[in-house]
Design an enzyme around this catalytic site. Structure first.
Site, PDB file in Angstrom:
ATOM      1  N   GLY A  38       0.832  -1.210   0.000  1.00 46.92           N
ATOM      2  CA  GLY A  38       0.000   0.000   0.000  1.00 46.92           C
ATOM      3  C   GLY A  38       0.861   1.252   0.000  1.00 46.92           C
ATOM      4  CG  LEU A  40       6.010   2.715  -3.775  1.00 47.00           C
ATOM      5  CD1 LEU A  40       6.227   3.818  -4.807  1.00 47.00           C
ATOM      6  CD2 LEU A  40       6.306   1.341  -4.388  1.00 47.00           C
ATOM      7  N   GLY A  42       9.254  -0.530   1.168  1.00 49.68           N
ATOM      8  CA  GLY A  42       9.546  -1.836   1.746  1.00 49.68           C
ATOM      9  C   GLY A  42       9.645  -1.824   3.260  1.00 49.68           C
ATOM     10  CB  SER A 146      13.813 -10.659   4.790  1.00 49.37           C
ATOM     11  OG  SER A 146      13.968  -9.386   5.383  1.00 49.37           O
ATOM     12  N   GLY A 183      21.150  -9.478  18.622  1.00 46.94           N
ATOM     13  CA  GLY A 183      21.636  -9.051  17.316  1.00 46.94           C
ATOM     14  C   GLY A 183      21.352  -7.571  17.137  1.00 46.94           C
ATOM     15  CB  ILE A 185      16.299  -6.240  15.487  1.00 38.54           C
ATOM     16  CG1 ILE A 185      16.290  -6.025  13.975  1.00 38.54           C
ATOM     17  CG2 ILE A 185      14.927  -5.920  16.100  1.00 38.54           C
ATOM     18  CD1 ILE A 185      15.243  -6.804  13.215  1.00 38.54           C
ATOM     19  CG  ASP A 314      16.638  -8.116   3.240  1.00 40.45           C
ATOM     20  OD1 ASP A 314      17.738  -7.575   2.996  1.00 40.45           O
ATOM     21  OD2 ASP A 314      15.936  -7.805   4.226  1.00 40.45           O
ATOM     22  CG  HIS A 446      42.713  19.679  15.288  1.00 43.76           C
ATOM     23  ND1 HIS A 446      42.655  18.572  16.095  1.00 43.76           N
ATOM     24  CD2 HIS A 446      42.852  20.760  16.119  1.00 43.76           C
ATOM     25  CE1 HIS A 446      42.765  18.950  17.354  1.00 43.76           C
ATOM     26  NE2 HIS A 446      42.878  20.265  17.409  1.00 43.76           N
TER      27      HIS A 446
HETATM   28  P1  FAD Z   1      12.095  -5.186   1.556  1.00 43.95           P
HETATM   29  O1  FAD Z   1      12.481  -3.893   2.093  1.00 43.95           O
HETATM   30  O2  FAD Z   1      11.672  -6.270   2.488  1.00 43.95           O
HETATM   31  O3  FAD Z   1      10.944  -4.930   0.492  1.00 43.95           O
HETATM   32  C1  FAD Z   1      10.258  -5.958  -0.138  1.00 43.95           C
HETATM   33  C2  FAD Z   1       8.891  -5.470  -0.516  1.00 43.95           C
HETATM   34  O4  FAD Z   1       8.295  -6.440  -1.369  1.00 43.95           O
HETATM   35  C3  FAD Z   1       7.935  -5.310   0.665  1.00 43.95           C
HETATM   36  O5  FAD Z   1       7.431  -3.994   0.731  1.00 43.95           O
HETATM   37  C4  FAD Z   1       6.816  -6.316   0.403  1.00 43.95           C
HETATM   38  O6  FAD Z   1       5.538  -5.826   0.764  1.00 43.95           O
HETATM   39  C5  FAD Z   1       6.897  -6.478  -1.111  1.00 43.95           C
HETATM   40  N1  FAD Z   1       6.392  -7.771  -1.601  1.00 43.95           N
HETATM   41  C6  FAD Z   1       6.712  -9.011  -1.147  1.00 43.95           C
HETATM   42  N2  FAD Z   1       6.083  -9.946  -1.885  1.00 43.95           N
HETATM   43  C7  FAD Z   1       5.352  -9.272  -2.817  1.00 43.95           C
HETATM   44  C8  FAD Z   1       4.503  -9.697  -3.866  1.00 43.95           C
HETATM   45  N3  FAD Z   1       4.288 -10.993  -4.138  1.00 43.95           N
HETATM   46  N4  FAD Z   1       3.921  -8.722  -4.625  1.00 43.95           N
HETATM   47  C9  FAD Z   1       4.118  -7.408  -4.376  1.00 43.95           C
HETATM   48  N5  FAD Z   1       4.928  -6.969  -3.407  1.00 43.95           N
HETATM   49  C10 FAD Z   1       5.541  -7.884  -2.643  1.00 43.95           C
HETATM   50  N6  FAD Z   1      19.064  -2.097   6.993  1.00 43.95           N
HETATM   51  C11 FAD Z   1      19.998  -1.131   6.930  1.00 43.95           C
HETATM   52  O7  FAD Z   1      20.799  -1.109   5.997  1.00 43.95           O
HETATM   53  N7  FAD Z   1      20.055  -0.136   7.869  1.00 43.95           N
HETATM   54  C12 FAD Z   1      19.206  -0.103   8.914  1.00 43.95           C
HETATM   55  O8  FAD Z   1      19.289   0.806   9.744  1.00 43.95           O
HETATM   56  C13 FAD Z   1      18.233  -1.116   9.021  1.00 43.95           C
HETATM   57  N8  FAD Z   1      17.346  -1.114  10.039  1.00 43.95           N
HETATM   58  C14 FAD Z   1      16.403  -2.088  10.106  1.00 43.95           C
HETATM   59  C15 FAD Z   1      15.527  -2.086  11.191  1.00 43.95           C
HETATM   60  C16 FAD Z   1      14.558  -3.061  11.301  1.00 43.95           C
HETATM   61  C17 FAD Z   1      13.621  -3.035  12.472  1.00 43.95           C
HETATM   62  C18 FAD Z   1      14.451  -4.060  10.292  1.00 43.95           C
HETATM   63  C19 FAD Z   1      13.389  -5.114  10.374  1.00 43.95           C
HETATM   64  C20 FAD Z   1      15.316  -4.080   9.215  1.00 43.95           C
HETATM   65  C21 FAD Z   1      16.307  -3.108   9.118  1.00 43.95           C
HETATM   66  N9  FAD Z   1      17.221  -3.086   8.070  1.00 43.95           N
HETATM   67  C22 FAD Z   1      18.186  -2.116   8.015  1.00 43.95           C
HETATM   68  C23 FAD Z   1      17.186  -4.094   6.995  1.00 43.95           C
HETATM   69  C24 FAD Z   1      16.490  -3.513   5.745  1.00 43.95           C
HETATM   70  O9  FAD Z   1      15.205  -3.085   6.103  1.00 43.95           O
HETATM   71  C25 FAD Z   1      16.437  -4.550   4.642  1.00 43.95           C
HETATM   72  O10 FAD Z   1      17.724  -5.056   4.388  1.00 43.95           O
HETATM   73  C26 FAD Z   1      15.885  -3.947   3.357  1.00 43.95           C
HETATM   74  O11 FAD Z   1      14.599  -3.414   3.555  1.00 43.95           O
HETATM   75  C27 FAD Z   1      15.838  -5.001   2.253  1.00 43.95           C
HETATM   76  O12 FAD Z   1      15.320  -4.426   1.090  1.00 43.95           O
HETATM   77  P2  FAD Z   1      14.580  -5.312  -0.014  1.00 43.95           P
HETATM   78  O13 FAD Z   1      14.233  -4.374  -1.115  1.00 43.95           O
HETATM   79  O14 FAD Z   1      15.385  -6.512  -0.336  1.00 43.95           O
HETATM   80  O15 FAD Z   1      13.261  -5.859   0.684  1.00 43.95           O
HETATM   81  P1  NAI Z   2      20.513 -10.952  13.894  1.00 41.49           P
HETATM   82  O1  NAI Z   2      20.863 -12.078  13.023  1.00 41.49           O
HETATM   83  O2  NAI Z   2      21.287  -9.704  13.838  1.00 41.49           O
HETATM   84  O3  NAI Z   2      20.551 -11.423  15.425  1.00 41.49           O
HETATM   85  C1  NAI Z   2      19.775 -12.476  15.909  1.00 41.49           C
HETATM   86  C2  NAI Z   2      20.346 -12.944  17.244  1.00 41.49           C
HETATM   87  O4  NAI Z   2      19.434 -13.857  17.826  1.00 41.49           O
HETATM   88  C3  NAI Z   2      21.673 -13.671  17.112  1.00 41.49           C
HETATM   89  O5  NAI Z   2      22.584 -13.148  18.043  1.00 41.49           O
HETATM   90  C4  NAI Z   2      21.306 -15.121  17.404  1.00 41.49           C
HETATM   91  O6  NAI Z   2      22.370 -15.846  17.980  1.00 41.49           O
HETATM   92  C5  NAI Z   2      20.160 -14.934  18.361  1.00 41.49           C
HETATM   93  N1  NAI Z   2      19.242 -16.077  18.471  1.00 41.49           N
HETATM   94  C6  NAI Z   2      18.815 -16.890  17.473  1.00 41.49           C
HETATM   95  N2  NAI Z   2      17.957 -17.807  17.963  1.00 41.49           N
HETATM   96  C7  NAI Z   2      17.827 -17.569  19.297  1.00 41.49           C
HETATM   97  C8  NAI Z   2      17.072 -18.168  20.354  1.00 41.49           C
HETATM   98  N3  NAI Z   2      16.259 -19.193  20.138  1.00 41.49           N
HETATM   99  N4  NAI Z   2      17.190 -17.662  21.599  1.00 41.49           N
HETATM  100  C9  NAI Z   2      18.009 -16.606  21.851  1.00 41.49           C
HETATM  101  N5  NAI Z   2      18.746 -16.003  20.872  1.00 41.49           N
HETATM  102  C10 NAI Z   2      18.645 -16.471  19.623  1.00 41.49           C
HETATM  103  O7  NAI Z   2      18.952 -10.686  13.613  1.00 41.49           O
HETATM  104  P2  NAI Z   2      18.016  -9.473  13.952  1.00 41.49           P
HETATM  105  O8  NAI Z   2      18.569  -8.666  15.068  1.00 41.49           O
HETATM  106  O9  NAI Z   2      16.665 -10.062  14.079  1.00 41.49           O
HETATM  107  O10 NAI Z   2      18.090  -8.604  12.635  1.00 41.49           O
HETATM  108  C11 NAI Z   2      17.685  -9.167  11.362  1.00 41.49           C
HETATM  109  C12 NAI Z   2      18.379  -8.478  10.238  1.00 41.49           C
HETATM  110  O11 NAI Z   2      17.927  -7.147  10.090  1.00 41.49           O
HETATM  111  C13 NAI Z   2      19.871  -8.437  10.444  1.00 41.49           C
HETATM  112  O12 NAI Z   2      20.436  -9.410   9.632  1.00 41.49           O
HETATM  113  C14 NAI Z   2      20.282  -7.080  10.004  1.00 41.49           C
HETATM  114  O13 NAI Z   2      21.070  -7.179   8.855  1.00 41.49           O
HETATM  115  C15 NAI Z   2      19.003  -6.324   9.684  1.00 41.49           C
HETATM  116  N6  NAI Z   2      18.999  -5.092  10.464  1.00 41.49           N
HETATM  117  C16 NAI Z   2      19.962  -4.157  10.225  1.00 41.49           C
HETATM  118  C17 NAI Z   2      20.031  -3.013  10.972  1.00 41.49           C
HETATM  119  C18 NAI Z   2      21.126  -2.047  10.709  1.00 41.49           C
HETATM  120  O14 NAI Z   2      21.769  -2.147   9.678  1.00 41.49           O
HETATM  121  N7  NAI Z   2      21.362  -1.087  11.583  1.00 41.49           N
HETATM  122  C19 NAI Z   2      19.073  -2.732  12.033  1.00 41.49           C
HETATM  123  C20 NAI Z   2      18.125  -3.789  12.227  1.00 41.49           C
HETATM  124  C21 NAI Z   2      18.089  -4.904  11.442  1.00 41.49           C
END
Ligand code: FAD
Ligand code: NAI
Length: 467
Positions: A38, A40, A42, A146, A183, A185, A314, A446
């Site tokens: 709904g 853009l 993601g 993802s 991790g 998050i 992802d 600096h």
């Molecule tokens: P997504 O962003 O997941 O987008 C995929 C889109 O596809 C979605 O909007 C979904 O609705 C749509 N879609 C799926 N299936 C269909 C379908 N069949 N038809 C139409 N649409 C569909 N990464 C960072 O680099 N920095 C950060 O600070 C960061 N913070 C994060 C914080 C949180 C809480 C989370 C959960 C993730 C964070 N990430 C961060 C990870 C980042 O959000 C993802 O790596 C990134 O969004 C991946 O982009 P993508 O385009 O692959 O997929």
């Molecule tokens: P993560 O892979 O970073 O961490 C998951 C943690 O959970 C690991 O330490 C793992 O050992 C632990 N774990 C797994 N199973 C468990 C269990 N049963 N009990 C207790 N601990 C357990 O995954 P997270 O934090 O969910 O983030 C997902 C993805 O989102 C990351 O891969 C990251 O790339 C992306 N992300 C990136 C951000 C950024 O770039 N600043 C911010 C938030 C998310």
């Protein structure tokens, strides 16, 4: 070309998909992007990077106003939290940015198709939304991203037992928050709610936090976060969670085996990783190959096992990061347009937006040891940096790993104030194949925090000037 026939149909409007769609249109391809959410942007813009950073910034300001202003002679009286307003600022930011992408689509002539896309074979994508329609395309790019990894016996209701999505939208500060997973998050969102007043305990399966991060940096992060009031229970496996009116009861046992224990919480955040999202896309019928983790298998041109079907972000192998998804999207469509772009997976930075921030690029010490690479280390604390001291934030360090023979920089790991911004000079240096001496001989202004990078580069050769 009929209205529903395109050169490229992108399924998924996240950072990978929307960036690819814009670049493809700029390269002259007639492009459509299908998105079912709904809006853009993601996960990143709607329920990930952006809302989490808005709350991290607001909660950090709240913390500073409460605890740091007075030290600097600023009196603000009693500091109060208006959580509703804080959430409103987050929502306004998200809405502005997601609408911004719609504007960019119009500007670049990308057709935005609202609905769920299903691949039908023969270059067709059926979209069910307000109406069902079939798009035809020479090439299809899957960028469906993802979803949260579920944990057996822990049912997410997004109220008491939440994923990151629910944790970005809690209506009140929980008294006690338990985070499953130390991790990215877990630490970012645990930090937000700790600053806003929750008692936070992080339960982690492994005997360390932040797996994959340089060990020394992870240890320093844990020490600093503990000092900030976050409790860590390491080496614990969560086996279940039960929500009741009185709160959530978590059961866990030592990861190496032993007696079960329970832990009470008002809210539990499940943050144990994310898994690729391909549900209902029709990949099985088409024969698109996936690996053991459910990721779409692609070659170096991002082509899947089926001709004309590509994937980025992802949903394929590699770090789940927005900037990685964006770069892959651009490289994929530039290749389709006959260009010769490249993506360097050795120089993709990772940043954790806690305070202090953690930023890293390239190999960790553990990876170098495992690969048998000989290296030198240059490590300098921010305590030795004049700007950090003037700013009043001196925790952390910069650590540079350089090849022992060639001095080429192989990895940089920073924990410290604004580490996520500082790291970029190191990313660029590594992209150009710099040695630590190249960084050490680059004039740094600096007083800046970046001078710690220069000092760490000098430290690689054992010739620091200010530490
Ligand atoms: P997504 O962003 O997941 O987008 C995929 C889109 O596809 C979605 O909007 C979904 O609705 C749509 N879609 C799926 N299936 C269909 C379908 N069949 N038809 C139409 N649409 C569909 N990464 C960072 O680099 N920095 C950060 O600070 C960061 N913070 C994060 C914080 C949180 C809480 C989370 C959960 C993730 C964070 N990430 C961060 C990870 C980042 O959000 C993802 O790596 C990134 O969004 C991946 O982009 P993508 O385009 O692959 O997929
Ligand atoms: P993560 O892979 O970073 O961490 C998951 C943690 O959970 C690991 O330490 C793992 O050992 C632990 N774990 C797994 N199973 C468990 C269990 N049963 N009990 C207790 N601990 C357990 O995954 P997270 O934090 O969910 O983030 C997902 C993805 O989102 C990351 O891969 C990251 O790339 C992306 N992300 C990136 C951000 C950024 O770039 N600043 C911010 C938030 C998310």
């Amino acid at each position: 070309m009929s209205d529903n026939t395109f050169d490229l149909v992108v399924v998924g409007g996240g950072p990978g998909g929307y960036t690819a769609a814009i670049r493809a249109a700029q390269l002259g391809m007639k492009t459509a992007c299908v998105e079912k959410r709904g809006t853009l942007g993601g996960v990143c813009l709607n329920i990930g990077c952006i809302p989490s950073k808005a709350l991290l910034q607001s909660s950090e300001l709240f913390e500073e106003a409460q605890h740091s202003f007075a030290e600097r002679g600023i009196s603000v009286g009693s500091v109060k939290l208006d959580l509703k307003k804080m959430m409103g600022q987050k929502e306004t930011t998200v809405a502005g940015l997601t609408q911004g992408i719609e504007f960019l689509f119009k500007k670049n002539k990308v057709t935005y198709v609202k609905g769920t896309g299903v691949l039908q074979g023969g270059g067709r994508v059926e979209v069910s939304g307000e109406q069902t329609q079939t798009l035809k395309a020479k090439n299809i790019l899957i960028a469906t991203g993802s979803e949260v990894m579920p944990l057996p016996n822990v049912e997410i209701d997004e109220k008491q037992i939440v994923s990151s999505t629910g944790a970005l939208d809690l209506p009140k500060v929980p008294k006690k928050l338990v985070v499953i997973g130390a991790g990215v998050i877990g630490l970012e969102l645990g930090t937000v709610w700790r600053r806003l007043g929750a008692e936070v305990t992080v339960v982690e399966f492994l005997d360390r936090i932040l797996p994959g991060t340089d060990n020394e940096v992870a240890k320093a992060t844990q020490r600093i976060m503990k000092k900030q009031g976050i409790e860590f229970l390491l080496g614990k496996k969560v086996t279940g969670a039960k929500a009741a009116k009185t709160g959530v009861t978590l059961t866990m046992e030592p990861a190496k085996g032993g007696d079960a224990e329970t832990l009470k919480a008002d809210v539990v955040l499940v943050a144990i990783g994310r898994r690729p999202y391909t549900e209902g896309l029709g990949l099985e019928d088409l024969g698109v190959e996936k690996d053991h983790a459910g990721r779409i298998v692609v070659d170096k041109n991002f082509k899947s096992s089926v001709d004309g079907v590509y994937a980025v972000g992802d949903v394929i192998e590699g770090p789940m990061l927005a900037h990685k998804a964006e770069d892959e999207g651009v490289v994929c469509v530039e290749m389709l347009a006959g260009q010769k772009p490249h993506i360097n997976y050795d120089t993709i930075p990772g940043v954790i937006y806690t305070w202090p921030e953690v930023a890293t690029v390239g190999k960790t010490e553990e990876q170098l040891k495992e690969a048998g690479v000989e290296y030198n280390v240059g490590k300098v604390p921010f305590m030795a940096n004049a700007r950090a001291r003037a700013n009043g934030f001196t925790e952390g360090f910069v650590k540079i790993l350089a090849d022992k023979k060639t001095d080429k920089v192989l990895g940089v790991h920073i924990i410290g104030p604004d580490a996520g911004t500082i790291i970029h000079e190191c990313v660029l240096a590594m992209e150009f194949g710099a040695s630590s001496e190249d960084i050490a001989r680059t004039c740094h202004a600096h007083p800046t925090l970046n001078e710690t990078v220069k000092e760490a580069a000098l430290a690689v050769a054992g010739r620091t000037l200010n530490s």
